[in-house]
Scaffold this motif. Structure first.
Motif, PDB file in Angstrom:
ATOM      1  N   PRO A   1     -15.411 -12.945  -6.097  1.00 35.33           N
ATOM      2  CA  PRO A   1     -13.981 -13.278  -5.932  1.00 35.33           C
ATOM      3  C   PRO A   1     -12.938 -11.998  -5.909  1.00 35.33           C
ATOM      4  O   PRO A   1     -13.331 -11.126  -6.569  1.00 35.33           O
ATOM      5  CB  PRO A   1     -13.496 -14.365  -6.615  1.00 35.33           C
ATOM      6  N   ARG A   2     -11.899 -12.051  -5.307  1.00 34.91           N
ATOM      7  CA  ARG A   2     -10.783 -10.795  -5.389  1.00 34.91           C
ATOM      8  C   ARG A   2      -9.536 -11.370  -5.609  1.00 34.91           C
ATOM      9  O   ARG A   2      -9.219 -12.385  -5.078  1.00 34.91           O
ATOM     10  CB  ARG A   2     -11.031 -10.021  -3.795  1.00 34.91           C
ATOM     11  N   LEU A   3      -8.886 -10.859  -6.322  1.00 34.98           N
ATOM     12  CA  LEU A   3      -7.627 -11.248  -6.494  1.00 34.98           C
ATOM     13  C   LEU A   3      -6.730 -10.594  -5.517  1.00 34.98           C
ATOM     14  O   LEU A   3      -6.509  -9.437  -5.262  1.00 34.98           O
ATOM     15  CB  LEU A   3      -6.785 -10.617  -7.840  1.00 34.98           C
ATOM     16  N   ILE A   4      -5.876 -11.478  -5.006  1.00 39.32           N
ATOM     17  CA  ILE A   4      -4.913 -11.075  -3.652  1.00 39.32           C
ATOM     18  C   ILE A   4      -3.147 -11.156  -4.410  1.00 39.32           C
ATOM     19  O   ILE A   4      -2.615 -12.240  -4.348  1.00 39.32           O
ATOM     20  CB  ILE A   4      -4.966 -11.896  -2.619  1.00 39.32           C
ATOM     21  N   VAL A   5      -2.856  -9.998  -4.644  1.00 40.18           N
ATOM     22  CA  VAL A   5      -1.575 -10.003  -5.147  1.00 40.18           C
ATOM     23  C   VAL A   5      -0.210 -10.121  -4.178  1.00 40.18           C
ATOM     24  O   VAL A   5      -0.484  -9.209  -3.298  1.00 40.18           O
ATOM     25  CB  VAL A   5      -1.379  -8.825  -6.284  1.00 40.18           C
ATOM     26  N   ARG A   6       0.510 -11.038  -4.172  1.00 40.93           N
ATOM     27  CA  ARG A   6       1.395 -11.189  -3.240  1.00 40.93           C
ATOM     28  C   ARG A   6       3.028 -11.269  -3.987  1.00 40.93           C
ATOM     29  O   ARG A   6       3.049 -10.449  -4.869  1.00 40.93           O
ATOM     30  CB  ARG A   6       1.362 -12.155  -2.066  1.00 40.93           C
ATOM     31  N   GLY A   7       3.856 -11.909  -3.178  1.00 42.39           N
ATOM     32  CA  GLY A   7       5.072 -11.800  -3.868  1.00 42.39           C
ATOM     33  C   GLY A   7       5.629 -12.976  -4.804  1.00 42.39           C
ATOM     34  O   GLY A   7       6.744 -13.048  -5.056  1.00 42.39           O
ATOM     35  N   THR A   8       4.549 -13.707  -5.251  1.00 41.97           N
ATOM     36  CA  THR A   8       4.994 -14.992  -6.154  1.00 41.97           C
ATOM     37  C   THR A   8       4.706 -14.684  -7.668  1.00 41.97           C
ATOM     38  O   THR A   8       4.890 -15.436  -8.565  1.00 41.97           O
ATOM     39  CB  THR A   8       4.375 -16.050  -5.875  1.00 41.97           C
ATOM     40  N   THR A   9       4.098 -13.316  -8.008  1.00 41.62           N
ATOM     41  CA  THR A   9       3.882 -12.955  -9.357  1.00 41.62           C
ATOM     42  C   THR A   9       4.419 -11.717  -9.629  1.00 41.62           C
ATOM     43  O   THR A   9       4.417 -10.633  -8.757  1.00 41.62           O
ATOM     44  CB  THR A   9       2.267 -12.877  -9.852  1.00 41.62           C
ATOM     45  N   SER A  10       5.009 -11.589 -10.795  1.00 43.92           N
ATOM     46  CA  SER A  10       5.473 -10.163 -11.399  1.00 43.92           C
ATOM     47  C   SER A  10       5.406 -10.285 -12.934  1.00 43.92           C
ATOM     48  O   SER A  10       5.281 -11.197 -13.449  1.00 43.92           O
ATOM     49  CB  SER A  10       6.837 -10.030 -10.812  1.00 43.92           C
ATOM     50  N   TYR A  11       6.185  -9.166 -13.461  1.00 46.15           N
ATOM     51  CA  TYR A  11       6.132  -9.135 -14.849  1.00 46.15           C
ATOM     52  C   TYR A  11       7.058 -10.053 -15.438  1.00 46.15           C
ATOM     53  O   TYR A  11       8.127 -10.659 -14.989  1.00 46.15           O
ATOM     54  CB  TYR A  11       6.445  -7.746 -15.388  1.00 46.15           C
ATOM     55  N   ALA A  12       6.597 -10.681 -16.695  1.00 45.15           N
ATOM     56  CA  ALA A  12       7.254 -11.875 -17.204  1.00 45.15           C
ATOM     57  C   ALA A  12       8.641 -11.245 -17.949  1.00 45.15           C
ATOM     58  O   ALA A  12       8.667 -10.280 -18.565  1.00 45.15           O
ATOM     59  CB  ALA A  12       6.365 -12.526 -18.504  1.00 45.15           C
ATOM     60  N   LYS A  13       9.672 -12.118 -17.855  1.00 48.93           N
ATOM     61  CA  LYS A  13      10.921 -11.921 -18.292  1.00 48.93           C
ATOM     62  C   LYS A  13      10.682 -12.221 -20.081  1.00 48.93           C
ATOM     63  O   LYS A  13      10.112 -13.166 -20.540  1.00 48.93           O
ATOM     64  CB  LYS A  13      12.046 -12.834 -17.772  1.00 48.93           C
ATOM     65  N   THR A  14      11.420 -11.274 -20.658  1.00 53.42           N
ATOM     66  CA  THR A  14      11.444 -11.368 -22.261  1.00 53.42           C
ATOM     67  C   THR A  14      12.150 -12.634 -22.746  1.00 53.42           C
ATOM     68  O   THR A  14      12.041 -13.277 -23.600  1.00 53.42           O
ATOM     69  CB  THR A  14      11.752 -10.267 -22.828  1.00 53.42           C
ATOM     70  N   LYS A  15      13.299 -12.797 -21.755  1.00 55.34           N
ATOM     71  CA  LYS A  15      13.900 -14.139 -22.140  1.00 55.34           C
ATOM     72  C   LYS A  15      14.162 -14.845 -20.848  1.00 55.34           C
ATOM     73  O   LYS A  15      14.508 -14.356 -20.012  1.00 55.34           O
ATOM     74  CB  LYS A  15      15.231 -13.635 -22.443  1.00 55.34           C
TER      75      LYS A  15
END
Length: 366
Positions: free
Chosen positions: A348-362
């Protein structure tokens, strides 16, 4: 002594005409003009010599000889439609027809279709998911007579051919992606996690295992739909509604979630719409992830981060295995019929698109 069978050539010799003329007259194909005397003469000689016109196979019989049966549990999920697309494309290339059995995860429906196999007499059977455990003896008995391929979870031990999927690996990949982005408090939304649907549990277990490895297992909230959902006939939006309804419930109970995962893309679409209604921004406030890389994942307004595990190819491979087994049965290379078990797996392969990003600290709404 056994009497020699009369042929059309015998009739032609006795009547003094060509064999083609005899064949056309006796099969009532008068596309060429024959005199009444010739027709009468050929038919009379044929009757006197006891000639019988050979019976031809009907179209129905021909179809039976080229039939593959496909068992599906849910045709409302694009995942199964993609599998069927792969199966049908390969079957069509080889001149085979498909008979699709949509069991809707109903044991009685599955049993009913299995009983029909003796009448349908397919050349092969493809299960697009694990058969129900109560029918495994029936499946293995059928597999002794005709080729059977199961597109299943890798952890299942089955004595039949399989195109395998390591659902645990898919779950671990999803978790690793979110951990790499700094997500520490996440939720996982799934359909009912029953023993009958073990592949779902394996995906969740893999996800939890990755968080457990960094001491964050207790930070994962698992929300699974009620088992009663699997008891009803699935609607076109059943899995979408699971994602939508359970996300609404989740947001009422927790306000510190930075990412939500759907067991598949359809559930993830429900998650996205629920977050949109509650005025959360994706991925600024909450990241969302699915699995299967269905067609809609790349068409959505906010394209979905997901896992590609080559569903269409799996369908084609399952059909290829059936073809190889049929060919093996029809080719006699030795006195002993070879026994072979195929196992195919894609990475399997990870497909990174627009719905994930770095978590907000707050965590909070904007």
């Amino acid at each position: 002594m056994r009497k020699k069978k009369v042929t059309s050539s015998d009739i032609a010799h006795a009547a003094g005409v060509s064999q083609a003329t005899v064949s056309m007259i006796l099969n009532k194909k008068y596309n060429v003009s024959f005199s009444k005397e010739t027709i009468r003469k050929v038919e009379q000689i044929a009757e006197e010599m006891g000639y019988e016109v050979p019976k031809r196979k009907t179209r129905r019989e021909s179809r039976k000889e080229k039939l593959i049966v496909v068992f599906c549990s849910n045709l409302t999920n694009p995942y199964y439609v993609m599998l069927l697309q792969g199966i049908e494309s390969r079957a069509k290339e080889q001149g085979y027809g498909l008979f699709v059995c949509n069991t809707q995860r109903d044991l009685k429906m599955e049993e009913r279709y299995l009983r029909m196999m003796h009448e349908l007499k397919p050349l092969g059977i493809i299960y697009t998911c694990n058969p129900s455990h109560c029918f495994m003896d029936t499946i293995e008995e059928l597999a002794e007579k005709i080729p059977i391929v199961i597109i299943n979870n890798q952890n299942e031990h089955l004595n039949v051919d399989a195109v395998e999927l390591d659902n645990s690996k898919l779950g671990r990949m999803m978790a690793k992606h979110l951990l790499d982005l700094g997500h520490r408090k996440v939720a996982y939304i799934a359909p009912p996690l029953t023993t009958r649907q073990k592949q779902r549990s394996k995906r969740v277990e893999g996800f939890l295992k990755e968080f457990d490895a960094v001491g964050l297992k207790d930070n994962v909230i698992i929300k699974a739909a009620n088992e009663s959902i699997d008891m009803s006939i699935p609607n076109i939006d059943s899995e979408y509604k699971i994602g939508y309804d359970l996300t609404k419930e989740l947001l009422r109970e927790h306000n510190d979630i930075t990412a939500i995962v759907g067991l598949n893309d359809m559930i993830a679409f429900g998650i996205l719409d629920a977050l949109h209604e509650e005025k959360y921004k994706v991925p600024a406030d909450i990241s969302v992830m699915g699995c299967d890389n269905t067609l809609f994942a790349k068409m959505h307004k906010v394209s979905l981060t997901t896992i590609e595990h080559f569903v269409v190819f799996k369908g084609r491979d399952a059909c290829d295995i059936i073809m190889k087994k049929i060919l093996s049965q029809n080719s006699q290379y030795s006195e002993i019929q070879p026994i072979s078990t195929y196992h195919v797996e894609y990475e399997p392969r990870l497909i990174v698109r627009g719905t994930t990003s770095y978590a907000k600290t707050k965590k909070g709404k904007n």
